[in-house]
Design a protein around this motif. Structure first.
Motif, PDB file in Angstrom:
ATOM      1  N   PRO A  54      57.680  54.363  56.254  1.00  0.00           N
ATOM      2  CA  PRO A  54      57.313  55.349  57.275  1.00  0.00           C
ATOM      3  C   PRO A  54      58.367  56.214  57.764  1.00  0.00           C
ATOM      4  CG  PRO A  54      56.964  53.226  58.648  1.00  0.00           C
ATOM      5  CD  PRO A  54      57.398  52.823  56.984  1.00  0.00           C
ATOM      6  N   TYR A  86      62.377  51.903  60.439  1.00  0.00           N
ATOM      7  CA  TYR A  86      61.956  52.989  59.775  1.00  0.00           C
ATOM      8  C   TYR A  86      62.808  53.969  59.107  1.00  0.00           C
ATOM      9  CZ  TYR A  86      57.765  52.412  62.985  1.00  0.00           C
ATOM     10  OH  TYR A  86      57.065  51.976  64.065  1.00  0.00           O
ATOM     11  N   ASP A 124      57.476  57.512  52.758  1.00  0.00           N
ATOM     12  CA  ASP A 124      55.870  57.330  52.547  1.00  0.00           C
ATOM     13  C   ASP A 124      55.322  58.651  53.368  1.00  0.00           C
ATOM     14  OD1 ASP A 124      53.351  56.895  52.690  1.00  0.00           O
ATOM     15  OD2 ASP A 124      53.332  54.819  53.300  1.00  0.00           O
ATOM     16  N   ASP A 161      52.434  59.639  53.455  1.00  0.00           N
ATOM     17  CA  ASP A 161      51.302  59.406  54.073  1.00  0.00           C
ATOM     18  C   ASP A 161      51.543  58.666  55.543  1.00  0.00           C
ATOM     19  OD1 ASP A 161      49.594  60.241  51.863  1.00  0.00           O
ATOM     20  OD2 ASP A 161      49.549  58.252  50.874  1.00  0.00           O
ATOM     21  N   ARG A 162      52.674  58.567  55.718  1.00  0.00           N
ATOM     22  CA  ARG A 162      52.815  57.652  57.279  1.00  0.00           C
ATOM     23  C   ARG A 162      54.184  58.738  57.671  1.00  0.00           C
ATOM     24  NH1 ARG A 162      53.864  51.752  56.930  1.00  0.00           N
ATOM     25  NH2 ARG A 162      54.794  52.249  54.902  1.00  0.00           N
ATOM     26  N   VAL A 199      55.474  60.312  61.060  1.00  0.00           N
ATOM     27  CA  VAL A 199      55.318  60.516  62.597  1.00  0.00           C
ATOM     28  C   VAL A 199      56.330  61.806  63.005  1.00  0.00           C
ATOM     29  CG1 VAL A 199      55.713  59.442  64.828  1.00  0.00           C
ATOM     30  CG2 VAL A 199      54.779  58.334  62.582  1.00  0.00           C
ATOM     31  N   ALA A 229      50.643  61.740  60.436  1.00  0.00           N
ATOM     32  CA  ALA A 229      49.860  60.553  60.762  1.00  0.00           C
ATOM     33  C   ALA A 229      49.810  60.215  62.354  1.00  0.00           C
ATOM     34  CB  ALA A 229      50.593  59.529  60.007  1.00  0.00           C
ATOM     35  N   ARG A 250      48.432  51.302  66.310  1.00  0.00           N
ATOM     36  CA  ARG A 250      47.907  52.108  65.092  1.00  0.00           C
ATOM     37  C   ARG A 250      48.458  52.022  63.819  1.00  0.00           C
ATOM     38  NH1 ARG A 250      48.110  53.448  70.093  1.00  0.00           N
ATOM     39  NH2 ARG A 250      46.516  54.620  71.123  1.00  0.00           N
ATOM     40  N   LEU A 302      51.274  51.940  62.345  1.00  0.00           N
ATOM     41  CA  LEU A 302      52.463  52.770  62.001  1.00  0.00           C
ATOM     42  C   LEU A 302      53.608  51.913  62.052  1.00  0.00           C
ATOM     43  CD1 LEU A 302      50.897  56.050  63.088  1.00  0.00           C
ATOM     44  CD2 LEU A 302      51.343  55.277  60.796  1.00  0.00           C
TER      45      LEU A 302
END
Length: 327
Positions: free
Chosen positions: A86, A112, A175, A177-178, A180, A203, A321, A323
């Motif tokens: 992420p 991260y 990623d 799709d993730r 922040v 996300a 969440r 994440l």
């Protein structure tokens, strides 16, 4: 710093009428389409050894932003990480740039990837080229191109920030799709803008004591920081520039981006903040379109907000969440 804004109960329900310009969505869609049409490659150079880091990998990145112009960023991630991470895309506060990678080690320490985006003209690595006649009415960036939405500085900077999310898909190990988006003060306002522009591609969003929200109130009560730049400009142009000025700022107001953002959001607000008054933050929060919205309140804080308490609060919220980096 005394409490100079509304009280806590009034703030919690403060939701001023704030209609966006009728062509707001078309303006921004056209702006992003134009920037993407310029093309340009995302490039990165591994520079870890330059900074003598042993647990973090650092890439010096350039990606195409406004008008295809290269924007600088740092990409940091844990050394030896496997799989897709992420990514926390971080935007910077007013008058600052991406700085050095050694200033941004928290998110990689938590597992991260982090993309730290330079602010054109404010940092040292991404120049800004004013549009229109290039008039700079007062010191700073708030009135650069204030004559029209097309020429305003924040049209260019917000475009850069949205294109940073585009760049994630072209960087290895991330990623898409993730994603922040986050930042403090100006960075928080920019994160809100990106969340409103890119919708489900984001996300989660974490605007910390965000700037660039509810301009019409902010210029009336902010005692410090960038908003007084607008006051200084209007002091000399109050006869003929007031409505034109606010008409331009309406296109970059965080309230209008919040009205379009749906990702889970964690705001923070400091009730004694003289730079980004609490009511301006609540104006964006109470207009936020997404259902999953949380406000962290620092009742006795100034513009520093929660200071060292902010990162662990954000980590906990992201974990709730799902994440988090995969083991």
């Amino acid at each position: 710093m005394p409490l100079t804004d509304f009280g806590a109960d009034e703030l919690a329900h403060y939701r001023p009428e704030s209609p966006a310009p009728h062509d707001f969505d078309a303006f921004w869609q056209g702006t992003l389409d134009e920037a993407r049409a310029q093309g340009g490659a995302v490039k990165g150079e591994r520079v870890t050894d330059r900074y003598r880091l042993y647990t973090v990998e650092v890439d010096d990145v350039r990606f195409p932003g406004w008008n295809g112009e290269p924007v600088a960023a740092w990409l940091l991630r844990p050394q030896g990480a496997e799989g897709l991470l992420p990514v926390v895309v971080t935007y910077i506060g007013y008058s600052g740039g991406r700085g050095l990678p050694t200033e941004h080690l928290f998110w990689s320490a938590a597992g991260y990837a982090q993309l730290v985006v330079d602010s054109r003209g404010q940092g040292h690595d991404t120049p800004d080229r004013p549009q229109g006649d290039g008039t700079q009415w007062v010191e700073g960036f708030m009135t650069r191109g204030i004559d029209s939405p097309e020429n305003h500085y924040y049209r260019r900077l917000i475009t850069d920030c949205a294109r940073a999310v585009d760049a994630v898909a072209e960087l290895p190990g991330l990623d898409a799709d993730r994603i922040v988006v986050t930042g403090g003060s100006q960075g928080g306002g920019l994160a809100l803008a990106v969340a409103g522009l890119l919708g489900e591609r984001v996300a989660a969003v974490m605007p910390d004591v965000p700037f660039l929200c509810h301009f019409r109130r902010a210029v009336q009560i902010a005692g410090e920081g960038p908003y007084p730049e607008i006051v200084n400009y209007l002091r000399w142009h109050s006869r003929d520039k007031v409505e034109q000025t606010f008409a331009t700022l309406d296109y970059v107001d965080g309230v209008h981006f919040a009205q379009r953002a749906t990702a889970p959001v964690l705001f923070s607000v400091a009730l004694m903040d003289p730079v980004c008054p609490a009511s301006t933050v609540y104006a964006a929060f109470n207009h936020y379109a997404g259902e999953d919205r949380t406000m962290t309140v620092w009742p006795f804080a100034d513009h520093g907000g929660g200071c060292g308490s902010t990162p662990p609060t954000q980590l906990e919220w992201l974990a709730e969440r799902g994440l988090t980096p995969r083991p």
